[in-house]
Design a protein around this motif. Structure first.
Motif, PDB file in Angstrom:
ATOM      1  N   ASP A   1      25.454  31.649  36.301  1.00  0.00           N
ATOM      2  CA  ASP A   1      24.269  32.267  36.911  1.00  0.00           C
ATOM      3  C   ASP A   1      24.397  32.455  38.425  1.00  0.00           C
ATOM      4  O   ASP A   1      23.447  32.857  39.098  1.00  0.00           O
ATOM      5  N   GLY A   2      25.588  32.138  38.980  1.00  0.00           N
ATOM      6  CA  GLY A   2      25.824  32.377  40.401  1.00  0.00           C
ATOM      7  C   GLY A   2      25.477  31.227  41.317  1.00  0.00           C
ATOM      8  O   GLY A   2      25.738  31.298  42.524  1.00  0.00           O
ATOM      9  N   SER A   3      24.898  30.158  40.783  1.00  0.00           N
ATOM     10  CA  SER A   3      24.461  29.052  41.629  1.00  0.00           C
ATOM     11  C   SER A   3      25.635  28.300  42.261  1.00  0.00           C
ATOM     12  O   SER A   3      25.541  27.808  43.391  1.00  0.00           O
ATOM     13  N   PHE A   4      26.750  28.206  41.526  1.00  0.00           N
ATOM     14  CA  PHE A   4      27.919  27.500  42.063  1.00  0.00           C
ATOM     15  C   PHE A   4      28.449  28.223  43.297  1.00  0.00           C
ATOM     16  O   PHE A   4      28.676  27.616  44.348  1.00  0.00           O
TER      17      PHE A   4
ATOM     18  N   ASP B   1      54.329  28.959  45.752  1.00  0.00           N
ATOM     19  CA  ASP B   1      54.051  28.269  44.494  1.00  0.00           C
ATOM     20  C   ASP B   1      53.712  26.796  44.735  1.00  0.00           C
ATOM     21  O   ASP B   1      54.181  26.183  45.693  1.00  0.00           O
ATOM     22  N   ASN B   2      52.926  26.251  43.823  1.00  0.00           N
ATOM     23  CA  ASN B   2      52.665  24.812  43.809  1.00  0.00           C
ATOM     24  C   ASN B   2      53.234  24.241  42.513  1.00  0.00           C
ATOM     25  O   ASN B   2      52.575  24.266  41.478  1.00  0.00           O
ATOM     26  N   PRO B   3      54.463  23.724  42.562  1.00  0.00           N
ATOM     27  CA  PRO B   3      55.100  23.244  41.329  1.00  0.00           C
ATOM     28  C   PRO B   3      54.544  21.916  40.838  1.00  0.00           C
ATOM     29  O   PRO B   3      54.927  21.461  39.759  1.00  0.00           O
ATOM     30  N   THR B   4      53.630  21.314  41.592  1.00  0.00           N
ATOM     31  CA  THR B   4      53.076  20.015  41.184  1.00  0.00           C
ATOM     32  C   THR B   4      51.873  20.167  40.251  1.00  0.00           C
ATOM     33  O   THR B   4      51.384  19.166  39.726  1.00  0.00           O
ATOM     34  N   LEU B   5      51.383  21.379  40.047  1.00  0.00           N
ATOM     35  CA  LEU B   5      50.197  21.576  39.215  1.00  0.00           C
ATOM     36  C   LEU B   5      50.489  21.268  37.747  1.00  0.00           C
ATOM     37  O   LEU B   5      51.603  21.483  37.262  1.00  0.00           O
ATOM     38  N   SER B   6      49.465  20.809  37.055  1.00  0.00           N
ATOM     39  CA  SER B   6      49.608  20.620  35.608  1.00  0.00           C
ATOM     40  C   SER B   6      49.516  21.973  34.915  1.00  0.00           C
ATOM     41  O   SER B   6      48.970  22.943  35.455  1.00  0.00           O
ATOM     42  N   GLU B   7      50.021  22.025  33.698  1.00  0.00           N
ATOM     43  CA  GLU B   7      49.989  23.279  32.934  1.00  0.00           C
ATOM     44  C   GLU B   7      48.565  23.679  32.561  1.00  0.00           C
ATOM     45  O   GLU B   7      48.316  24.847  32.236  1.00  0.00           O
ATOM     46  N   GLU B   8      47.639  22.737  32.598  1.00  0.00           N
ATOM     47  CA  GLU B   8      46.255  23.026  32.211  1.00  0.00           C
ATOM     48  C   GLU B   8      45.413  23.567  33.370  1.00  0.00           C
ATOM     49  O   GLU B   8      44.221  23.845  33.200  1.00  0.00           O
ATOM     50  N   THR B   9      45.986  23.709  34.561  1.00  0.00           N
ATOM     51  CA  THR B   9      45.237  24.253  35.690  1.00  0.00           C
ATOM     52  C   THR B   9      44.705  25.642  35.331  1.00  0.00           C
ATOM     53  O   THR B   9      45.477  26.501  34.889  1.00  0.00           O
ATOM     54  N   PRO B  10      43.398  25.895  35.499  1.00  0.00           N
ATOM     55  CA  PRO B  10      42.807  27.163  35.026  1.00  0.00           C
ATOM     56  C   PRO B  10      43.081  28.339  35.965  1.00  0.00           C
ATOM     57  O   PRO B  10      42.165  28.941  36.535  1.00  0.00           O
ATOM     58  N   LEU B  11      44.356  28.690  36.099  1.00  0.00           N
ATOM     59  CA  LEU B  11      44.747  29.758  37.016  1.00  0.00           C
ATOM     60  C   LEU B  11      44.262  31.122  36.536  1.00  0.00           C
ATOM     61  O   LEU B  11      44.145  32.059  37.333  1.00  0.00           O
ATOM     62  N   ASP B  12      43.969  31.242  35.250  1.00  0.00           N
ATOM     63  CA  ASP B  12      43.560  32.525  34.690  1.00  0.00           C
ATOM     64  C   ASP B  12      42.067  32.815  34.888  1.00  0.00           C
ATOM     65  O   ASP B  12      41.610  33.915  34.583  1.00  0.00           O
ATOM     66  N   ARG B  13      41.318  31.848  35.411  1.00  0.00           N
ATOM     67  CA  ARG B  13      39.887  32.054  35.629  1.00  0.00           C
ATOM     68  C   ARG B  13      39.647  32.439  37.089  1.00  0.00           C
ATOM     69  O   ARG B  13      39.426  31.600  37.955  1.00  0.00           O
ATOM     70  N   ALA B  14      39.696  33.729  37.363  1.00  0.00           N
ATOM     71  CA  ALA B  14      39.605  34.210  38.749  1.00  0.00           C
ATOM     72  C   ALA B  14      38.313  33.774  39.423  1.00  0.00           C
ATOM     73  O   ALA B  14      38.269  33.584  40.646  1.00  0.00           O
ATOM     74  N   GLU B  15      37.242  33.601  38.629  1.00  0.00           N
ATOM     75  CA  GLU B  15      35.949  33.238  39.217  1.00  0.00           C
ATOM     76  C   GLU B  15      35.944  31.839  39.820  1.00  0.00           C
ATOM     77  O   GLU B  15      35.030  31.484  40.581  1.00  0.00           O
ATOM     78  N   LEU B  16      36.961  31.035  39.502  1.00  0.00           N
ATOM     79  CA  LEU B  16      37.014  29.668  40.020  1.00  0.00           C
ATOM     80  C   LEU B  16      37.692  29.567  41.375  1.00  0.00           C
ATOM     81  O   LEU B  16      37.654  28.507  42.002  1.00  0.00           O
ATOM     82  N   TRP B  17      38.318  30.658  41.840  1.00  0.00           N
ATOM     83  CA  TRP B  17      39.193  30.573  43.017  1.00  0.00           C
ATOM     84  C   TRP B  17      38.698  31.480  44.134  1.00  0.00           C
ATOM     85  O   TRP B  17      38.364  32.640  43.914  1.00  0.00           O
ATOM     86  N   PHE B  18      38.714  30.939  45.315  1.00  0.00           N
ATOM     87  CA  PHE B  18      38.347  31.680  46.530  1.00  0.00           C
ATOM     88  C   PHE B  18      39.477  32.615  46.940  1.00  0.00           C
ATOM     89  O   PHE B  18      40.657  32.275  46.836  1.00  0.00           O
ATOM     90  N   ASP B  19      39.120  33.811  47.429  1.00  0.00           N
ATOM     91  CA  ASP B  19      40.103  34.761  47.955  1.00  0.00           C
ATOM     92  C   ASP B  19      39.537  35.353  49.236  1.00  0.00           C
ATOM     93  O   ASP B  19      38.457  35.949  49.221  1.00  0.00           O
ATOM     94  N   PRO B  20      40.234  35.193  50.367  1.00  0.00           N
ATOM     95  CA  PRO B  20      39.718  35.729  51.642  1.00  0.00           C
ATOM     96  C   PRO B  20      39.434  37.228  51.592  1.00  0.00           C
ATOM     97  O   PRO B  20      38.578  37.716  52.345  1.00  0.00           O
ATOM     98  N   LYS B  21      40.125  37.960  50.724  1.00  0.00           N
ATOM     99  CA  LYS B  21      39.895  39.412  50.632  1.00  0.00           C
ATOM    100  C   LYS B  21      38.489  39.724  50.134  1.00  0.00           C
ATOM    101  O   LYS B  21      37.998  40.846  50.331  1.00  0.00           O
ATOM    102  N   ASP B  22      37.834  38.772  49.494  1.00  0.00           N
ATOM    103  CA  ASP B  22      36.492  39.005  48.965  1.00  0.00           C
ATOM    104  C   ASP B  22      35.402  38.778  50.010  1.00  0.00           C
ATOM    105  O   ASP B  22      34.218  39.020  49.729  1.00  0.00           O
ATOM    106  N   LEU B  23      35.780  38.319  51.188  1.00  0.00           N
ATOM    107  CA  LEU B  23      34.786  38.053  52.221  1.00  0.00           C
ATOM    108  C   LEU B  23      34.179  39.369  52.731  1.00  0.00           C
ATOM    109  O   LEU B  23      34.898  40.368  52.862  1.00  0.00           O
ATOM    110  N   PRO B  24      32.892  39.372  53.033  1.00  0.00           N
ATOM    111  CA  PRO B  24      32.263  40.621  53.544  1.00  0.00           C
ATOM    112  C   PRO B  24      32.760  40.966  54.941  1.00  0.00           C
ATOM    113  O   PRO B  24      33.228  40.121  55.663  1.00  0.00           O
TER     114      PRO B  24
END
Length: 285
Positions: A231-234, A262-285
């Motif tokens: 719902d956008g609250s996060f 790359d970060n080779p220390t991450l576990s295989e279960e890291t949710p890299l495929d969920r773009a909504e979970l990750w910040f990207d400076p290009k999205d800043l207004p």
């Protein structure tokens, strides 16, 4: 009189029942600059679930390692927060929602304030790798940088790194974007500055963790987070957190050149495929 006593007993019984149903989440926030934000996001998640939880905060003098161990064994704490890797996730149960949306994986550089021209000449990742970086000997970041081909000069003590970069022992001291401004304000006597143009970025999730024996708590909190994300609250809480707003403004993130590694220390279960979970400076207004 009998009716009054009966009413008071009924109220006491109701309160006892509510108290018995309520579950306590014990956390520790001693000397942790991320504690306020982590606890506020935990409260957000709890608002989106139907079970009654109460957060109990202690301020005992505990290292991060001690906090992690108390959570692992199901001791005096139920929940911890810290940056994650596969090793960490093998011992405690992660709630795989990055609280800072990966913001802590964006590293800007503390440099000798007379050396900015050296960094102005950096155009490619290979240019950047010609420079030397300083890090703590046991830090996860040290392994990440070395795995990507950077030359890393290690120190045992965190305060030493500021004097070492000032003295030219290495070219730059990478820090999370939220860290260097306060660190330099505390050391005005040193000839240091925040480099103006570059970011080194890698996925660095900062999770809540619980004991592997407490999957119900992990499930409940993750459910709350996913509902808040939907719902956008996060995102609203993240972008309006003072520590996040301050970082984005001071670091001028949108206008920096970003080098992704790359970060080779991450576990295989890291949710890299969920773009909504990750910040990207290009999205800043």
């Amino acid at each position: 009189m009998i009716r009054k006593v009966s009413y008071m007993l009924l109220i006491a019984l109701i309160c006892t029942t509510v108290s018995a149903d309520e579950k306590v989440i014990r956390v520790n926030n001693f000397s942790d600059p991320n504690a306020g934000y982590a606890i506020s996001m935990l409260r957000l998640a709890l608002r989106y679930i139907d079970k009654p939880y109460r957060i109990e905060i202690s301020t005992n003098d505990m290292t991060q390692a001690r906090v992690n161990e108390e959570v692992r064994i199901g001791g005096n704490l139920d929940l911890a927060w810290t940056s994650s890797d596969a090793k960490m996730e093998a011992t405690v149960l992660p709630i795989r929602i990055p609280l800072f949306k990966g913001l802590l994986g964006y590293r800007i550089l503390i440099i000798n304030k007379h050396d900015q021209a050296k960094f102005d000449r950096v155009e490619t990742l290979e240019d950047l790798k010609q420079l030397t970086f300083g890090q703590g000997r046991t830090w996860a970041d040290t392994n990440i940088l070395e795995a990507n081909g950077f030359t890393v000069i290690k120190a045992n003590k965190y305060p030493s790194l500021f004097y070492m970069v000032e003295g030219g022992r290495f070219d730059a001291f990478p820090r999370g974007v939220h860290e260097p401004f306060g660190e330099l304000a505390q050391r005005p006597e040193l000839e240091l500055a925040v480099e103006k143009n570059l970011i080194v970025a890698y996925k660095m999730p900062f999770y809540l963790f619980v004991s592997k024996n407490n999957p119900e708590l992990a499930h409940d909190i993750e459910t709350g987070f996913n509902r808040a994300i939907a719902d956008g609250s996060f995102d609203e809480a993240f972008m309006n957190a003072p520590e996040v707003k301050d970082v984005i403004e001071k670091a001028n993130m949108k206008n920096r050149k970003v080098f992704y590694i790359d970060n080779p220390t991450l576990s295989e279960e890291t949710p890299l495929d969920r773009a909504e979970l990750w910040f990207d400076p290009k999205d800043l207004p």
